[in-house]
Motif scaffolding. Structure first.
Motif, PDB file in Angstrom:
ATOM      1  N   GLU A 119       0.836  -1.195   0.000  1.00  0.00           N
ATOM      2  CA  GLU A 119       0.000   0.000   0.000  1.00  0.00           C
ATOM      3  C   GLU A 119       0.878   1.255   0.000  1.00  0.00           C
ATOM      4  OE1 GLU A 119      -2.465  -0.136   3.495  1.00  0.00           O
ATOM      5  OE2 GLU A 119      -0.978   0.922   4.704  1.00  0.00           O
ATOM      6  N   TYR A 120       0.304   2.323  -0.512  1.00  0.00           N
ATOM      7  CA  TYR A 120       1.030   3.584  -0.643  1.00  0.00           C
ATOM      8  C   TYR A 120       0.160   4.695  -0.070  1.00  0.00           C
ATOM      9  CZ  TYR A 120       3.210   7.622  -2.997  1.00  0.00           C
ATOM     10  OH  TYR A 120       3.805   8.823  -3.277  1.00  0.00           O
ATOM     11  N   ALA A 203       3.923   4.131  -8.653  1.00  0.00           N
ATOM     12  CA  ALA A 203       4.015   3.538  -9.991  1.00  0.00           C
ATOM     13  C   ALA A 203       5.373   2.881 -10.203  1.00  0.00           C
ATOM     14  CB  ALA A 203       3.771   4.614 -11.054  1.00  0.00           C
ATOM     15  N   LYS A 204       6.425   3.503  -9.685  1.00  0.00           N
ATOM     16  CA  LYS A 204       7.771   2.941  -9.806  1.00  0.00           C
ATOM     17  C   LYS A 204       7.844   1.571  -9.141  1.00  0.00           C
ATOM     18  CE  LYS A 204      12.566   3.857  -8.410  1.00  0.00           C
ATOM     19  NZ  LYS A 204      13.463   4.814  -7.717  1.00  0.00           N
ATOM     20  N   GLN A 205       7.263   1.458  -7.940  1.00  0.00           N
ATOM     21  CA  GLN A 205       7.267   0.184  -7.226  1.00  0.00           C
ATOM     22  C   GLN A 205       6.466  -0.870  -7.976  1.00  0.00           C
ATOM     23  OE1 GLN A 205       8.758  -0.861  -4.522  1.00  0.00           O
ATOM     24  NE2 GLN A 205       9.683   0.996  -3.720  1.00  0.00           N
ATOM     25  N   LEU A 206       5.323  -0.481  -8.543  1.00  0.00           N
ATOM     26  CA  LEU A 206       4.492  -1.425  -9.284  1.00  0.00           C
ATOM     27  C   LEU A 206       5.247  -2.004 -10.478  1.00  0.00           C
ATOM     28  CD1 LEU A 206       1.028   0.380  -9.343  1.00  0.00           C
ATOM     29  CD2 LEU A 206       1.667  -1.594  -7.969  1.00  0.00           C
ATOM     30  N   VAL A 207       5.963  -1.134 -11.192  1.00  0.00           N
ATOM     31  CA  VAL A 207       6.708  -1.586 -12.371  1.00  0.00           C
ATOM     32  C   VAL A 207       7.834  -2.529 -11.970  1.00  0.00           C
ATOM     33  CG1 VAL A 207       8.170  -0.827 -14.267  1.00  0.00           C
ATOM     34  CG2 VAL A 207       6.092   0.440 -13.725  1.00  0.00           C
ATOM     35  N   GLN A 208       8.540  -2.184 -10.909  1.00  0.00           N
ATOM     36  CA  GLN A 208       9.649  -3.026 -10.457  1.00  0.00           C
ATOM     37  C   GLN A 208       9.172  -4.420 -10.061  1.00  0.00           C
ATOM     38  OE1 GLN A 208      11.466  -0.740  -7.312  1.00  0.00           O
ATOM     39  NE2 GLN A 208      12.682   0.497  -8.709  1.00  0.00           N
ATOM     40  N   GLU A 209       7.991  -4.499  -9.451  1.00  0.00           N
ATOM     41  CA  GLU A 209       7.455  -5.790  -9.009  1.00  0.00           C
ATOM     42  C   GLU A 209       6.562  -6.440 -10.062  1.00  0.00           C
ATOM     43  OE1 GLU A 209       8.383  -7.192  -6.250  1.00  0.00           O
ATOM     44  OE2 GLU A 209       9.588  -5.465  -5.613  1.00  0.00           O
ATOM     45  N   GLU A 238      -0.562   8.579   8.750  1.00  0.00           N
ATOM     46  CA  GLU A 238      -0.976   7.374   8.037  1.00  0.00           C
ATOM     47  C   GLU A 238       0.227   6.578   7.533  1.00  0.00           C
ATOM     48  OE1 GLU A 238      -3.788   5.990   7.916  1.00  0.00           O
ATOM     49  OE2 GLU A 238      -4.910   7.611   8.869  1.00  0.00           O
ATOM     50  N   ILE A 239       1.303   7.262   7.129  1.00  0.00           N
ATOM     51  CA  ILE A 239       2.520   6.538   6.738  1.00  0.00           C
ATOM     52  C   ILE A 239       3.093   5.798   7.947  1.00  0.00           C
ATOM     53  CG2 ILE A 239       4.894   6.799   5.939  1.00  0.00           C
ATOM     54  CD1 ILE A 239       3.985   9.112   4.197  1.00  0.00           C
ATOM     55  N   PHE A 240       3.078   6.484   9.092  1.00  0.00           N
ATOM     56  CA  PHE A 240       3.560   5.864  10.334  1.00  0.00           C
ATOM     57  C   PHE A 240       2.731   4.623  10.679  1.00  0.00           C
ATOM     58  CE2 PHE A 240       2.544   5.666  14.915  1.00  0.00           C
ATOM     59  CZ  PHE A 240       3.747   5.158  15.379  1.00  0.00           C
ATOM     60  N   LEU A 251       4.789   0.976   0.548  1.00  0.00           N
ATOM     61  CA  LEU A 251       5.490   1.180  -0.721  1.00  0.00           C
ATOM     62  C   LEU A 251       6.058   2.594  -0.870  1.00  0.00           C
ATOM     63  CD1 LEU A 251       3.071  -0.714  -3.133  1.00  0.00           C
ATOM     64  CD2 LEU A 251       5.134  -1.562  -2.010  1.00  0.00           C
ATOM     65  N   ASN A 252       5.858   3.451   0.122  1.00  0.00           N
ATOM     66  CA  ASN A 252       6.455   4.781   0.060  1.00  0.00           C
ATOM     67  C   ASN A 252       7.969   4.668   0.063  1.00  0.00           C
ATOM     68  OD1 ASN A 252       3.696   5.056   1.406  1.00  0.00           O
ATOM     69  ND2 ASN A 252       4.189   7.177   0.963  1.00  0.00           N
ATOM     70  N   ASP A 253       8.645   5.503  -0.754  1.00  0.00           N
ATOM     71  CA  ASP A 253      10.105   5.437  -0.777  1.00  0.00           C
ATOM     72  C   ASP A 253      10.685   6.136   0.451  1.00  0.00           C
ATOM     73  OD1 ASP A 253      10.077   8.186  -1.249  1.00  0.00           O
ATOM     74  OD2 ASP A 253      10.197   7.938  -3.421  1.00  0.00           O
ATOM     75  N   LYS A 254      12.013   6.080   0.584  1.00  0.00           N
ATOM     76  CA  LYS A 254      12.664   6.579   1.788  1.00  0.00           C
ATOM     77  C   LYS A 254      12.439   8.067   2.006  1.00  0.00           C
ATOM     78  CE  LYS A 254      16.306   3.068   1.838  1.00  0.00           C
ATOM     79  NZ  LYS A 254      17.764   2.810   1.808  1.00  0.00           N
TER      80      LYS A 254
END
Length: 280
Positions: A119-120, A203-209, A238-240, A251-254
């Motif tokens: 999730e993102y 979207a970047k994570q979706l493509v990689q996986e 919500e990210i926390f 799926l949020n990046d660093k």
């Protein structure tokens, strides 16, 4: 225009006329007058055209272009498409409730691939549906550019193989120039890909996986909010919560993760009055 297509267009025009307060018979009258004028001018009433023949063909570069030219000579129109390992972004045929889709706030995107718990979390000050569509569009662009990069890489490998063949030694200067041109195109496509990847970490994570996303199923507005600083706080919360949830993969990046100090603050707020039900 064929008769069937012509009649269909006339019906649409009639409906538009009626919707704007005109009589449908007015359209029939105008058609008759126009036809009489065309007859007097020597223009045929209706042209009967043989339907065009199309053939769906994969586009992979120069070889496919030569093949398409041969197909055209046979009277068939090629309909090229690019090859990609990932599917096209799927069209959203379901309507999200207007009060959510047209509101700003913090939203959650969940991967649509079976068995994936990714999730993102993000925020938007515009209509949520617009931002969700941008994620889908960005994924499609990344897919297309990635497929192009893959094809160029294969072409470069083939050129290298040809240049190593002693029988083709006279063609090496030509092949070398072609290789240089492809290298420039490849670098440009890689910069474009990098730009697209920065537009949507999801979207970047979706493509990689090699996963999918359909906003009709996986998009949800979890906080409706317009005030900027409250948006930022709710997003961080919500990210926390997503990172602390063992049942999901965030799926949020660093660059979008929450700092340790802020996590302590959010943990305290979450135990008090900052729950989702309290702020929605």
């Amino acid at each position: 225009m064929e008769q069937e297509a012509f009649d269909s267009e006339i019906n649409i025009i009639k409906q538009v006329a009626v919707n704007n307060g005109y009589e449908g018979t007015m359209v029939d009258t105008l058609v008759k007058v126009t036809r009489r004028k065309l007859d007097r001018a020597g223009v045929s009433k209706m042209q009967t055209k043989e339907p065009k023949k199309f053939r769906r063909m994969a586009y992979t570069g120069g070889t496919s272009e030569a093949l398409m030219n041969d197909v055209k000579k046979a009277g068939i129109n090629p309909a090229p498409y690019t090859i990609g390992k990932l599917g096209r972004a799927l069209t959203n045929h379901k309507l999200t409730p207007r009060h959510d889709a047209m509101s700003s706030g913090v939203y959650r995107l969940q991967c649509s691939s079976p068995g994936c718990n990714g999730e993102y979390i993000s925020r938007t000050s515009r209509a949520a549906a617009e931002r969700w569509k941008e994620h889908e569009d960005t994924k499609r662009r990344i897919d297309n550019v990635s497929a192009t990069i893959q094809q160029i890489t294969m072409d470069l490998e083939e050129i290298d193989r040809l240049m190593a063949d002693d029988m083709l030694a006279p063609q090496r200067p030509l092949l070398g120039r072609k290789r240089g041109e492809l290298k420039k195109v490849l670098e440009k496509k890689r910069r474009t890909l990098s730009s697209y990847q920065h537009q949507s970490a999801f979207a970047k994570q979706l493509v990689q996986e090699e996963h999918e996303f359909r906003s009709a199923e996986g998009a949800r507005l979890i906080h409706r909010e317009e005030r900027f600083f409250r948006l930022v706080g709710l997003e961080a919360l919500e990210i926390f919560l997503s990172e602390e949830n063992p049942q999901v993969t965030t799926l949020n990046d660093k660059s979008e993760r929450v700092s340790p100090l802020y996590k302590r603050f959010l943990e305290w707020k979450n135990k008090n009055d900052f729950s989702e039900s309290a702020v929605t």
